[in-house]
Design a protein around this motif. Structure first.
Motif, PDB file in Angstrom:
ATOM      1  N   UNK A  56       0.828  -1.204   0.000  1.00 27.05           N
ATOM      2  CA  UNK A  56       0.000   0.000   0.000  1.00 27.05           C
ATOM      3  C   UNK A  56       0.873   1.268   0.000  1.00 27.05           C
ATOM      4  N   UNK A  57       2.032   1.184   0.652  1.00 24.07           N
ATOM      5  CA  UNK A  57       2.939   2.343   0.652  1.00 24.07           C
ATOM      6  C   UNK A  57       3.478   2.614  -0.745  1.00 24.07           C
ATOM      7  N   UNK A  58       4.021   1.593  -1.396  1.00 25.41           N
ATOM      8  CA  UNK A  58       4.629   1.777  -2.709  1.00 25.41           C
ATOM      9  C   UNK A  58       3.591   2.090  -3.783  1.00 25.41           C
ATOM     10  N   UNK A  59       2.383   1.552  -3.639  1.00 28.73           N
ATOM     11  CA  UNK A  59       1.326   1.864  -4.593  1.00 28.73           C
ATOM     12  C   UNK A  59       0.915   3.330  -4.478  1.00 28.73           C
ATOM     13  N   UNK A  60       0.699   3.783  -3.241  1.00 26.15           N
ATOM     14  CA  UNK A  60       0.334   5.180  -3.028  1.00 26.15           C
ATOM     15  C   UNK A  60       1.439   6.129  -3.456  1.00 26.15           C
ATOM     16  N   UNK A  61       2.690   5.772  -3.124  1.00 31.98           N
ATOM     17  CA  UNK A  61       3.835   6.597  -3.515  1.00 31.98           C
ATOM     18  C   UNK A  61       3.942   6.695  -5.033  1.00 31.98           C
ATOM     19  N   UNK A  62       3.792   5.581  -5.739  1.00 31.31           N
ATOM     20  CA  UNK A  62       3.928   5.563  -7.196  1.00 31.31           C
ATOM     21  C   UNK A  62       2.847   6.411  -7.862  1.00 31.31           C
ATOM     22  N   UNK A  63       1.605   6.211  -7.440  1.00 27.52           N
ATOM     23  CA  UNK A  63       0.495   6.965  -8.040  1.00 27.52           C
ATOM     24  C   UNK A  63       0.650   8.455  -7.760  1.00 27.52           C
ATOM     25  N   UNK A  64       0.942   8.792  -6.507  1.00 28.01           N
ATOM     26  CA  UNK A  64       1.101  10.198  -6.141  1.00 28.01           C
ATOM     27  C   UNK A  64       2.254  10.867  -6.863  1.00 28.01           C
ATOM     28  N   UNK A  65       3.363  10.150  -6.943  1.00 29.02           N
ATOM     29  CA  UNK A  65       4.541  10.728  -7.606  1.00 29.02           C
ATOM     30  C   UNK A  65       4.280  10.949  -9.095  1.00 29.02           C
ATOM     31  N   UNK A  66       3.647   9.983  -9.744  1.00 26.48           N
ATOM     32  CA  UNK A  66       3.360  10.112 -11.184  1.00 26.48           C
ATOM     33  C   UNK A  66       2.444  11.308 -11.445  1.00 26.48           C
ATOM     34  N   UNK A  67       1.426  11.494 -10.607  1.00 27.04           N
ATOM     35  CA  UNK A  67       0.512  12.628 -10.783  1.00 27.04           C
ATOM     36  C   UNK A  67       1.252  13.945 -10.590  1.00 27.04           C
ATOM     37  N   UNK A  68       2.033  14.039  -9.516  1.00 29.58           N
ATOM     38  CA  UNK A  68       2.807  15.261  -9.242  1.00 29.58           C
ATOM     39  C   UNK A  68       3.779  15.555 -10.387  1.00 29.58           C
ATOM     40  N   UNK A  69       4.467  14.531 -10.846  1.00 30.52           N
ATOM     41  CA  UNK A  69       5.439  14.711 -11.932  1.00 30.52           C
ATOM     42  C   UNK A  69       4.740  15.133 -13.229  1.00 30.52           C
ATOM     43  N   UNK A  70       3.594  14.560 -13.520  1.00 32.31           N
ATOM     44  CA  UNK A  70       2.865  14.876 -14.752  1.00 32.31           C
ATOM     45  C   UNK A  70       2.407  16.327 -14.755  1.00 32.31           C
ATOM     46  N   UNK A  71       1.888  16.794 -13.619  1.00 33.46           N
ATOM     47  CA  UNK A  71       1.469  18.199 -13.517  1.00 33.46           C
ATOM     48  C   UNK A  71       2.662  19.117 -13.709  1.00 33.46           C
ATOM     49  N   UNK A  72       3.794  18.746 -13.122  1.00 28.89           N
ATOM     50  CA  UNK A  72       5.012  19.567 -13.217  1.00 28.89           C
ATOM     51  C   UNK A  72       5.488  19.685 -14.659  1.00 28.89           C
ATOM     52  N   UNK A  73       5.546  18.549 -15.358  1.00 33.30           N
ATOM     53  CA  UNK A  73       6.013  18.559 -16.754  1.00 33.30           C
ATOM     54  C   UNK A  73       5.054  19.358 -17.636  1.00 33.30           C
ATOM     55  N   UNK A  74       3.755  19.206 -17.389  1.00 35.40           N
ATOM     56  CA  UNK A  74       2.755  19.953 -18.177  1.00 35.40           C
ATOM     57  C   UNK A  74       2.948  21.460 -17.995  1.00 35.40           C
ATOM     58  N   UNK A  75       3.080  21.915 -16.749  1.00 37.44           N
ATOM     59  CA  UNK A  75       3.285  23.339 -16.485  1.00 37.44           C
ATOM     60  C   UNK A  75       4.594  23.836 -17.082  1.00 37.44           C
ATOM     61  N   UNK A  76       5.634  23.030 -16.976  1.00 35.32           N
ATOM     62  CA  UNK A  76       6.932  23.427 -17.507  1.00 35.32           C
ATOM     63  C   UNK A  76       6.883  23.577 -19.025  1.00 35.32           C
ATOM     64  N   UNK A  77       6.235  22.628 -19.693  1.00 36.53           N
ATOM     65  CA  UNK A  77       6.129  22.685 -21.152  1.00 36.53           C
ATOM     66  C   UNK A  77       5.301  23.873 -21.624  1.00 36.53           C
ATOM     67  N   UNK A  78       4.307  24.263 -20.849  1.00 34.38           N
ATOM     68  CA  UNK A  78       3.464  25.397 -21.245  1.00 34.38           C
ATOM     69  C   UNK A  78       4.148  26.736 -21.020  1.00 34.38           C
ATOM     70  N   UNK A  79       5.135  26.778 -20.115  1.00 30.16           N
ATOM     71  CA  UNK A  79       5.795  28.047 -19.789  1.00 30.16           C
ATOM     72  C   UNK A  79       7.108  28.254 -20.545  1.00 30.16           C
ATOM     73  N   UNK A  80       7.775  27.183 -20.923  1.00 25.25           N
ATOM     74  CA  UNK A  80       9.090  27.317 -21.558  1.00 25.25           C
ATOM     75  C   UNK A  80       9.072  28.096 -22.871  1.00 25.25           C
ATOM     76  N   UNK A  81       8.051  27.932 -23.737  1.00 18.41           N
ATOM     77  CA  UNK A  81       8.066  28.708 -24.990  1.00 18.41           C
ATOM     78  C   UNK A  81       8.114  30.216 -24.780  1.00 18.41           C
ATOM     79  N   UNK A  82       7.668  30.694 -23.610  1.00 15.05           N
ATOM     80  CA  UNK A  82       7.669  32.134 -23.335  1.00 15.05           C
ATOM     81  C   UNK A  82       9.011  32.602 -22.783  1.00 15.05           C
ATOM     82  N   UNK A  83       9.852  31.683 -22.385  1.00 15.53           N
ATOM     83  CA  UNK A  83      11.123  32.024 -21.749  1.00 15.53           C
ATOM     84  C   UNK A  83      12.181  32.393 -22.788  1.00 15.53           C
ATOM     85  N   UNK A  84      13.187  33.182 -22.394  1.00 18.17           N
ATOM     86  CA  UNK A  84      14.306  33.478 -23.303  1.00 18.17           C
ATOM     87  C   UNK A  84      15.023  32.206 -23.716  1.00 18.17           C
ATOM     88  N   UNK A  85      15.711  32.246 -24.848  1.00 20.60           N
ATOM     89  CA  UNK A  85      16.340  31.061 -25.414  1.00 20.60           C
ATOM     90  C   UNK A  85      17.373  30.459 -24.474  1.00 20.60           C
TER      91      UNK A  85
END
Length: 328
Positions: free
Chosen positions: A224-253
């Protein structure tokens, strides 16, 4: 609570220290005395030096680890704020670093990877100076020196040499002279170690340094620990990558190039952890610097403040879940 962490004030730093201490209470209560293997020559010397101050007190080593984690979190935050990788100066990187280090008890134990992280953080600081520095030779030499020193402490960190030369290709036009300076920086710690071993009449110990393996969990218990950790981490990481990809095009080269380099650092850090020997605990600590930079993006959605709040409390809930079900 998100506003407290986003607030760039000294009081936030104090709150983060209390946060770090609270998350490591169980680890402090179940402290483990660190030991070096035959392959960890340099780390063994560090332990001997630390033992001069801490003796054989497992609690002292654990408390020192808490201070190191907190210091690393603040240092990384300061470096990122200095070079403006995000639009706003906050303590969200420090929060992410501390939160990620508390997801598993092994991550907050004193280990060679904790020392490697110090060198990786210093290397990130040198890397981000390449664009602005008027003395780029110093930064290039320091980068090579720090990465090889990390590899001498933990052999699989040798993969970060790829990060050094890849970052040079991404951030600077090719220069044979600059690559040679980086190579000299890489070879210098190894040369110093060989001289020391020869002087101590222990030259044969260098053959124990190479140490590779596969470090993946053989069993995921409690489930139950590793299942919860895996699901939570994947969700957190996915949100982070999505936000990063949406903001990078506006950033300087040059900011985009920095992020490409840091993403490569994360990938190589993961590979370094995977190709570590199983007997080495806390191998995933090496991923914390680059990973915390990525994960902090989950709380930096410029379009939706509600999404930032949801992401923040989701990360906090994941931390609390792992604290409650820690596999001690």
């Amino acid at each position: 609570m998100l506003n407290l962490v986003r607030n760039n004030s000294p009081y936030t730093a104090i709150l983060l220290f209390i946060f770090t201490l609270c998350l490591n209470l169980q680890g402090l209560g179940h402290a483990i005395l660190p030991k070096a293997t035959d392959h960890q020559l340099v780390y063994g010397w560090v332990l001997q030096f630390c033992s001069f101050f801490f003796g054989k007190s497992a609690f002292a080593f654990s408390f020192f680890t808490v201070l190191l984690l907190y210091g690393q979190a603040l240092f990384l935050n300061a470096v990122i704020a200095r070079f403006r990788l995000y639009q706003h100066n906050t303590y969200l990187v420090s929060f992410s670093f501390i939160a990620l280090s508390s997801l598993h008890p092994a991550l907050s134990n004193f280990s060679p990877l904790l020392l490697v992280n110090i060198l990786v953080l210093l290397a990130i600081n040198e890397l981000l100076q390449l664009k602005q520095s008027q003395h780029v030779n110093k930064e290039l030499f320091n980068l090579g020196f720090l990465i090889m020193l990390a590899a001498l402490i933990h052999f699989s960190a040798i993969l970060l040499v790829l990060f050094l030369f890849s970052a040079l290709l991404i951030l600077r036009p090719f220069s044979f002279r600059e690559w040679m300076i980086s190579l000299v920086g890489l070879l210098m710690p190894l040369y110093i170690l060989l001289v020391l071993l020869f002087w101590m009449d222990k030259f044969s110990a260098i053959y124990l340094w190479p140490d590779l393996g596969i470090s993946l969990p053989s069993q995921l218990l409690p489930a139950h620990y590793y299942l919860g950790l895996s699901i939570g981490f994947i969700i957190w990481f996915s949100i982070s990558v999505y936000n990063m990809q949406s903001q990078l095009p506006k950033a300087p080269i040059y900011i985009r190039r920095y992020w490409i380099s840091l993403t490569l650092l994360l990938i190589l850090s993961i590979l370094s952890a995977i190709f570590s020997d199983k007997h080495i605990n806390a191998v995933w600590v090496i991923c914390l610097p680059a990973l915390s930079l990525v994960m902090a993006n989950a709380f930096l959605n410029e379009r939706s403040k509600k999404m930032n709040i949801i992401s923040f409390y989701f990360a906090l809930a994941l931390v609390l879940f792992c604290q409650i079900f820690l596999p001690l």
